[in-house]
Design a protein around this motif. Structure first.
Motif, PDB file in Angstrom:
ATOM      1  N   SER A  27      34.792 -51.049 -30.169  1.00  0.00           N
ATOM      2  CA  SER A  27      34.496 -50.425 -31.456  1.00  0.00           C
ATOM      3  C   SER A  27      34.831 -48.942 -31.492  1.00  0.00           C
ATOM      4  CB  SER A  27      33.009 -50.619 -31.799  1.00  0.00           C
ATOM      5  OG  SER A  27      32.202 -49.990 -30.820  1.00  0.00           O
ATOM      6  N   GLN A  28      35.092 -48.341 -30.301  1.00  0.00           N
ATOM      7  CA  GLN A  28      35.379 -46.911 -30.246  1.00  0.00           C
ATOM      8  C   GLN A  28      36.760 -46.633 -30.833  1.00  0.00           C
ATOM      9  OE1 GLN A  28      35.050 -45.298 -26.348  1.00  0.00           O
ATOM     10  NE2 GLN A  28      35.393 -43.201 -26.976  1.00  0.00           N
ATOM     11  N   ALA A  29      36.863 -45.646 -31.704  1.00  0.00           N
ATOM     12  CA  ALA A  29      38.134 -45.324 -32.346  1.00  0.00           C
ATOM     13  C   ALA A  29      39.119 -44.782 -31.336  1.00  0.00           C
ATOM     14  CB  ALA A  29      37.904 -44.292 -33.462  1.00  0.00           C
ATOM     15  N   ALA A  30      40.373 -45.206 -31.434  1.00  0.00           N
ATOM     16  CA  ALA A  30      41.420 -44.714 -30.537  1.00  0.00           C
ATOM     17  C   ALA A  30      41.703 -43.251 -30.847  1.00  0.00           C
ATOM     18  CB  ALA A  30      42.686 -45.529 -30.727  1.00  0.00           C
ATOM     19  N   PRO A  31      41.983 -42.446 -29.818  1.00  0.00           N
ATOM     20  CA  PRO A  31      42.283 -41.032 -30.064  1.00  0.00           C
ATOM     21  C   PRO A  31      43.555 -40.887 -30.889  1.00  0.00           C
ATOM     22  CG  PRO A  31      42.807 -41.644 -27.809  1.00  0.00           C
ATOM     23  CD  PRO A  31      42.092 -42.796 -28.400  1.00  0.00           C
ATOM     24  N   ALA A  32      43.626 -39.836 -31.676  1.00  0.00           N
ATOM     25  CA  ALA A  32      44.809 -39.583 -32.507  1.00  0.00           C
ATOM     26  C   ALA A  32      46.020 -39.346 -31.614  1.00  0.00           C
ATOM     27  CB  ALA A  32      44.566 -38.367 -33.393  1.00  0.00           C
ATOM     28  N   VAL A  33      47.169 -39.875 -32.021  1.00  0.00           N
ATOM     29  CA  VAL A  33      48.409 -39.667 -31.280  1.00  0.00           C
ATOM     30  C   VAL A  33      48.825 -38.214 -31.449  1.00  0.00           C
ATOM     31  CG1 VAL A  33      50.823 -40.341 -31.039  1.00  0.00           C
ATOM     32  CG2 VAL A  33      49.099 -42.049 -31.632  1.00  0.00           C
ATOM     33  N   LYS A  34      48.971 -37.512 -30.334  1.00  0.00           N
ATOM     34  CA  LYS A  34      49.240 -36.073 -30.413  1.00  0.00           C
ATOM     35  C   LYS A  34      50.691 -35.705 -30.105  1.00  0.00           C
ATOM     36  CE  LYS A  34      45.488 -34.077 -31.787  1.00  0.00           C
ATOM     37  NZ  LYS A  34      45.512 -33.273 -33.027  1.00  0.00           N
ATOM     38  N   THR A  35      51.557 -36.704 -30.030  1.00  0.00           N
ATOM     39  CA  THR A  35      52.977 -36.440 -29.827  1.00  0.00           C
ATOM     40  C   THR A  35      53.742 -36.956 -31.031  1.00  0.00           C
ATOM     41  OG1 THR A  35      52.801 -36.620 -27.425  1.00  0.00           O
ATOM     42  CG2 THR A  35      54.995 -36.874 -28.371  1.00  0.00           C
ATOM     43  N   ILE A  36      54.680 -36.178 -31.528  1.00  0.00           N
ATOM     44  CA  ILE A  36      55.546 -36.665 -32.600  1.00  0.00           C
ATOM     45  C   ILE A  36      57.006 -36.547 -32.163  1.00  0.00           C
ATOM     46  CG2 ILE A  36      53.899 -36.021 -34.385  1.00  0.00           C
ATOM     47  CD1 ILE A  36      55.853 -33.768 -35.178  1.00  0.00           C
ATOM     48  N   ILE A  37      57.803 -37.460 -32.686  1.00  0.00           N
ATOM     49  CA  ILE A  37      59.240 -37.459 -32.386  1.00  0.00           C
ATOM     50  C   ILE A  37      59.981 -36.926 -33.607  1.00  0.00           C
ATOM     51  CG2 ILE A  37      61.255 -38.851 -31.787  1.00  0.00           C
ATOM     52  CD1 ILE A  37      59.334 -40.825 -30.428  1.00  0.00           C
ATOM     53  N   LEU A  38      60.682 -35.823 -33.404  1.00  0.00           N
ATOM     54  CA  LEU A  38      61.492 -35.209 -34.455  1.00  0.00           C
ATOM     55  C   LEU A  38      62.955 -35.550 -34.198  1.00  0.00           C
ATOM     56  CD1 LEU A  38      62.194 -33.179 -36.750  1.00  0.00           C
ATOM     57  CD2 LEU A  38      62.151 -31.380 -34.996  1.00  0.00           C
ATOM     58  N   ALA A  39      63.573 -36.283 -35.116  1.00  0.00           N
ATOM     59  CA  ALA A  39      65.011 -36.543 -35.043  1.00  0.00           C
ATOM     60  C   ALA A  39      65.694 -35.564 -35.987  1.00  0.00           C
ATOM     61  CB  ALA A  39      65.320 -37.979 -35.445  1.00  0.00           C
ATOM     62  N   THR A  40      66.595 -34.771 -35.452  1.00  0.00           N
ATOM     63  CA  THR A  40      67.159 -33.670 -36.237  1.00  0.00           C
ATOM     64  C   THR A  40      68.632 -33.470 -35.944  1.00  0.00           C
ATOM     65  OG1 THR A  40      66.915 -31.313 -36.787  1.00  0.00           O
ATOM     66  CG2 THR A  40      66.497 -31.951 -34.506  1.00  0.00           C
ATOM     67  N   THR A  41      69.306 -32.806 -36.853  1.00  0.00           N
ATOM     68  CA  THR A  41      70.686 -32.424 -36.661  1.00  0.00           C
ATOM     69  C   THR A  41      70.812 -31.422 -35.509  1.00  0.00           C
ATOM     70  OG1 THR A  41      72.536 -31.264 -37.701  1.00  0.00           O
ATOM     71  CG2 THR A  41      70.359 -30.683 -38.446  1.00  0.00           C
ATOM     72  N   THR A  42      71.975 -31.402 -34.877  1.00  0.00           N
ATOM     73  CA  THR A  42      72.147 -30.524 -33.718  1.00  0.00           C
ATOM     74  C   THR A  42      72.131 -29.046 -34.084  1.00  0.00           C
ATOM     75  OG1 THR A  42      74.572 -30.631 -33.888  1.00  0.00           O
ATOM     76  CG2 THR A  42      73.496 -32.273 -32.493  1.00  0.00           C
ATOM     77  N   SER A  43      72.450 -28.710 -35.330  1.00  0.00           N
ATOM     78  CA  SER A  43      72.545 -27.294 -35.696  1.00  0.00           C
ATOM     79  C   SER A  43      71.198 -26.579 -35.626  1.00  0.00           C
ATOM     80  CB  SER A  43      73.150 -27.130 -37.094  1.00  0.00           C
ATOM     81  OG  SER A  43      72.397 -27.829 -38.061  1.00  0.00           O
ATOM     82  N   THR A  44      70.114 -27.293 -35.928  1.00  0.00           N
ATOM     83  CA  THR A  44      68.798 -26.654 -35.857  1.00  0.00           C
ATOM     84  C   THR A  44      68.413 -26.364 -34.409  1.00  0.00           C
ATOM     85  OG1 THR A  44      67.713 -28.821 -35.878  1.00  0.00           O
ATOM     86  CG2 THR A  44      67.978 -27.704 -37.994  1.00  0.00           C
ATOM     87  N   GLN A  45      68.943 -27.183 -33.493  1.00  0.00           N
ATOM     88  CA  GLN A  45      68.687 -26.988 -32.068  1.00  0.00           C
ATOM     89  C   GLN A  45      69.645 -25.947 -31.480  1.00  0.00           C
ATOM     90  OE1 GLN A  45      66.253 -28.758 -30.250  1.00  0.00           O
ATOM     91  NE2 GLN A  45      66.697 -27.437 -28.523  1.00  0.00           N
TER      92      GLN A  45
END
Length: 283
Positions: A27-45
């Motif tokens: 019944s315990q709530a799962a912890p919030a996912v703290k990693t996100i995946i950003l898919a981006t164009t190469t120019s911003t990198q």
């Protein structure tokens, strides 16, 4: 004796309390996912912009960002497969199709810069004197001058192919036309090594300029406008999407503080901004 029994009971109760605290329960709530995946164009990198923005976002929100820098087309394919949580891309026609097909739930304008045509200082196709970008491309084709294409279904590649289509030239398979299948930085390096022409976003060119030996030969044409959007993905398409994380990043990119940072990025190093903030503007 009574005191001893009371003490024993207290110890047992304390032990059960500890077990109840640390034992997993359904019944315990799962912890919030703290990693996100950003898919981006190469120019911003490649331009270094994300090196400045992502630490800000991580500090403000507690999320950790895994950045995957690919062409905009590949980024959207990742979005379709549920392999990313949020997109930062610059291929407007493909983005509109992506949204129409239901893969995104919001698409917001973030910023713009421009594309430029660069090449060797000798300019064998004489495109610097061309009246327009279309005329410059015609002269490259007519003189069989080497053109290095990204060939990776990126926003930059889509812009380039759109120009060839507009002048009714199909460069595919021509000996003077060489796709790299690589990002913008790598493609600029190939163009420099082979003394060829290419189309690039201005930010990546300025970041790589000192090691290239390529010069700007065509700029300022309205057709070369380069607009970036942030897209939140539709969780109905994949259960893997971190909805809250994607929204947090999208909100961050259009926030006033972030837009202010974007407006100043590049000034100290290049004498002018590499991107211009657009959040909230009509297109």
């Amino acid at each position: 004796m009574k005191i001893l029994k009371t003490a024993s009971f207290s110890l047992v109760a304390f032990a059960f309390a500890l077990l109840a605290t640390f034992a997993p329960t359904t019944s315990q709530a799962a912890p919030a996912v703290k990693t996100i995946i950003l898919a981006t164009t190469t120019s911003t990198q490649d331009s270094g912009l994300l090196d400045e923005l992502i630490p800000m976002f991580e500090k403000q929100t507690g999320y950790m960002v895994k950045t995957i820098a690919v062409g905009s087309g590949q980024a959207m394919k990742m979005g379709e497969r549920g392999e990313a949580d949020v997109l930062l891309v610059h291929s407007p026609a493909a983005e509109k199709k992506f949204m129409e097909e239901g893969y995104g739930i919001t698409r917001r304008i973030v910023m713009h810069n421009d594309f430029i045509i660069v090449g060797p200082p000798a300019d064998p196709a004489k495109i610097k004197a061309a009246k327009s970008t279309e005329d410059a491309f015609k002269q490259i084709a007519e003189t069989n001058s080497l053109f290095i294409s990204r060939g990776d279904n990126s926003g930059t590649n889509a812009k380039e192919l759109g120009i060839w289509k507009k002048i009714a030239v199909n460069p595919a398979g021509q000996p003077w036309y060489q796709p790299t299948g690589q990002g913008m930085g790598q493609t600029l390096n190939v163009a420099a090594e082979k003394n060829g022409y290419t189309i690039t976003d201005r930010a990546t060119y300025l970041a790589f300029k000192k090691n290239l030996g390529l010069v700007i030969l065509k700029e300022g044409d309205p057709v070369l406008l380069n607009v970036y959007h942030v897209i939140e993905l539709n969780p109905a398409k994949s259960p893997k999407i971190n909805i809250a994380g994607g929204k947090a990043f999208a909100d961050f990119m259009v926030a006033k503080k972030t837009q202010a940072v974007i407006s100043k990025f590049g000034i100290a190093k290049y004498g002018g901004p590499l991107f211009f903030p657009d959040a909230g503007k009509k297109e």
